[in-house]
Design a protein around this motif. Sequence first.
Motif, short mmCIF file in Angstrom:
data_model
loop_
_atom_site.label_atom_id
_atom_site.label_comp_id
_atom_site.label_asym_id
_atom_site.label_seq_id
_atom_site.Cartn_x
_atom_site.Cartn_y
_atom_site.Cartn_z
N ARG A 11 7.35 -8.97 25.98
CA ARG A 11 8.49 -9.50 25.22
C ARG A 11 8.05 -10.07 23.88
N ALA A 12 6.87 -10.68 23.85
CA ALA A 12 6.38 -11.27 22.59
C ALA A 12 6.12 -10.18 21.54
N THR A 13 5.63 -9.03 22.00
CA THR A 13 5.31 -7.98 21.01
C THR A 13 6.59 -7.49 20.32
N LYS A 14 7.73 -7.52 21.07
CA LYS A 14 9.01 -7.10 20.45
C LYS A 14 9.44 -8.13 19.41
N ILE A 15 9.33 -9.40 19.77
CA ILE A 15 9.74 -10.46 18.83
C ILE A 15 8.87 -10.42 17.57
N LEU A 16 7.59 -10.19 17.78
CA LEU A 16 6.65 -10.25 16.66
C LEU A 16 6.51 -8.92 15.93
N ASN A 17 7.15 -7.89 16.49
CA ASN A 17 7.02 -6.55 15.94
C ASN A 17 5.54 -6.15 15.81
N LEU A 18 4.83 -6.41 16.90
CA LEU A 18 3.38 -6.21 16.91
C LEU A 18 3.06 -5.22 18.03
N LYS A 19 2.19 -4.25 17.72
CA LYS A 19 1.77 -3.34 18.78
C LYS A 19 0.44 -3.82 19.32
N LEU A 20 0.37 -4.04 20.60
CA LEU A 20 -0.88 -4.59 21.14
C LEU A 20 -1.77 -3.55 21.80
N ASP A 21 -1.31 -2.28 21.80
CA ASP A 21 -2.16 -1.23 22.38
C ASP A 21 -3.47 -1.21 21.61
N ALA A 60 2.19 -18.93 12.96
CA ALA A 60 0.95 -19.51 13.50
C ALA A 60 0.37 -18.61 14.57
N TYR A 61 1.25 -18.00 15.40
CA TYR A 61 0.77 -17.12 16.47
C TYR A 61 0.06 -15.90 15.85
N LEU A 62 0.71 -15.29 14.87
CA LEU A 62 0.12 -14.10 14.24
C LEU A 62 -1.21 -14.44 13.57
N ILE A 181 -11.85 -9.82 -9.34
CA ILE A 181 -10.59 -9.63 -8.60
C ILE A 181 -9.96 -8.29 -8.98
N SER A 182 -9.98 -7.99 -10.28
CA SER A 182 -9.29 -6.79 -10.76
C SER A 182 -9.97 -5.50 -10.30
N ARG A 183 -11.16 -5.59 -9.72
CA ARG A 183 -11.85 -4.37 -9.28
C ARG A 183 -11.43 -3.91 -7.89
N VAL A 184 -10.63 -4.73 -7.20
CA VAL A 184 -10.25 -4.39 -5.81
C VAL A 184 -8.74 -4.22 -5.71
N THR A 185 -8.32 -3.14 -5.03
CA THR A 185 -6.89 -2.93 -4.75
C THR A 185 -6.64 -3.27 -3.29
N PHE A 186 -5.65 -4.15 -3.04
CA PHE A 186 -5.35 -4.56 -1.66
C PHE A 186 -4.09 -3.87 -1.15
N GLU A 187 -4.06 -3.62 0.17
CA GLU A 187 -2.84 -3.08 0.78
C GLU A 187 -2.73 -3.59 2.22
N ILE A 188 -1.48 -3.66 2.70
CA ILE A 188 -1.24 -4.02 4.10
C ILE A 188 -1.27 -2.71 4.89
N LYS A 189 -2.09 -2.66 5.94
CA LYS A 189 -2.17 -1.42 6.72
C LYS A 189 -2.56 -1.72 8.16
N ASP A 190 -1.91 -1.05 9.09
CA ASP A 190 -2.25 -1.17 10.51
C ASP A 190 -3.26 -0.07 10.83
N LEU A 191 -4.51 -0.46 10.99
CA LEU A 191 -5.58 0.53 11.16
C LEU A 191 -5.58 1.18 12.54
N ILE A 192 -4.82 0.58 13.47
CA ILE A 192 -4.75 1.20 14.80
C ILE A 192 -3.66 2.27 14.82
N ASN A 193 -2.55 1.98 14.18
CA ASN A 193 -1.38 2.87 14.36
C ASN A 193 -1.05 3.76 13.17
N GLU A 194 -1.67 3.54 12.02
CA GLU A 194 -1.33 4.36 10.86
C GLU A 194 -2.44 5.39 10.58
N PRO A 195 -2.05 6.52 9.94
CA PRO A 195 -3.09 7.50 9.57
C PRO A 195 -3.96 6.97 8.43
N TYR A 196 -5.16 7.54 8.28
CA TYR A 196 -6.08 7.10 7.23
C TYR A 196 -6.09 8.09 6.06
#
Length: 262
Positions: A11-21, A60-62, A181-196
Amino acid sequence: MSMTFNEFKDRATKILNLKLDGYKLNRVQRRTDSLMRRYNISNYDECLKRLEKDKDFRAAYLNHFTINTSEFFRNPENFSYLQKNIFPALFKSGSRIKIWSAPCSNGSEPYTLAIILAELKYKTNQYQILASDLDPNIIEVAKKGIYGLNSLQNVPDHLLHKYFTLLPGNANKYQLKESIISRVTFEIKDLINEPYPDDWDLILSRNFFIYLTKDFKEKLVQKFSAALKPGGYLFLGNTEFIFNPEKYGLKKVYSSFYQKIE
Ligand SMILES: C[S@@+](CC[C@H](N)C(=O)[O-])C[C@H]1O[C@@H](n2cnc3c(N)ncnc32)[C@H](O)[C@@H]1O
């Protein structure tokens, strides 16, 4: 009877929209229990209600779950190997070198690379550094480039003075220079569930596999290997090893470094 951890987790994974696999569940449970103790929550029913109602508690949980511990030059002997052996080998080709820090946490790791490359006098058009993490909060922290002494303990003094500025009025916070700082590009990515994306010369995936089940670790080693150029390198954390690297088209070159077989 109050709900079990397994019911809570579903149930928590649904609330948090988090995949725990993929994550080691006993570790997720330990992290949940320790956060509950900190918030004086006595059972999983209560914890779930709090997750439903309290936005700050969800954050805080995340935050507690993701473990963002990182530091500049973490395991310095490996960065020294990278500087002396891997970078000269990669830059010999003359083409633009693609480097991926995955996951990057608070940015200490990709910025360490940018500092080393600046010290080696490589120009910004000779390489690119992409840095990815699942946690949007830590990506925001990374983009600001402000660090306490706990992240900076391995930074040699001359580099601390050259690339950081002590923030006025706060003896313990240092601002990383914009030129790094300007030499690095940041992105949000789920490394378990998204393609590389592919064609990387160097991928750092450090202190991430330790949280994953054996099956998922193997899947991700496969994904990272497929994302490397032939001859490219995979750089892992100090306590992470690939048993039988040939199975993934890799060979061990030194301590935490593996190379994709050409
Ligand atoms: C201990 S840090 C490692 C940071 C850095 N590589 C280092 O070794 O210092 C682990 C990071 O993994 C991130 N993480 C956990 N699950 C992830 C996922 N599915 N996709 C991307 N990042 C994830 C966390 O947010 C955290 O920042």
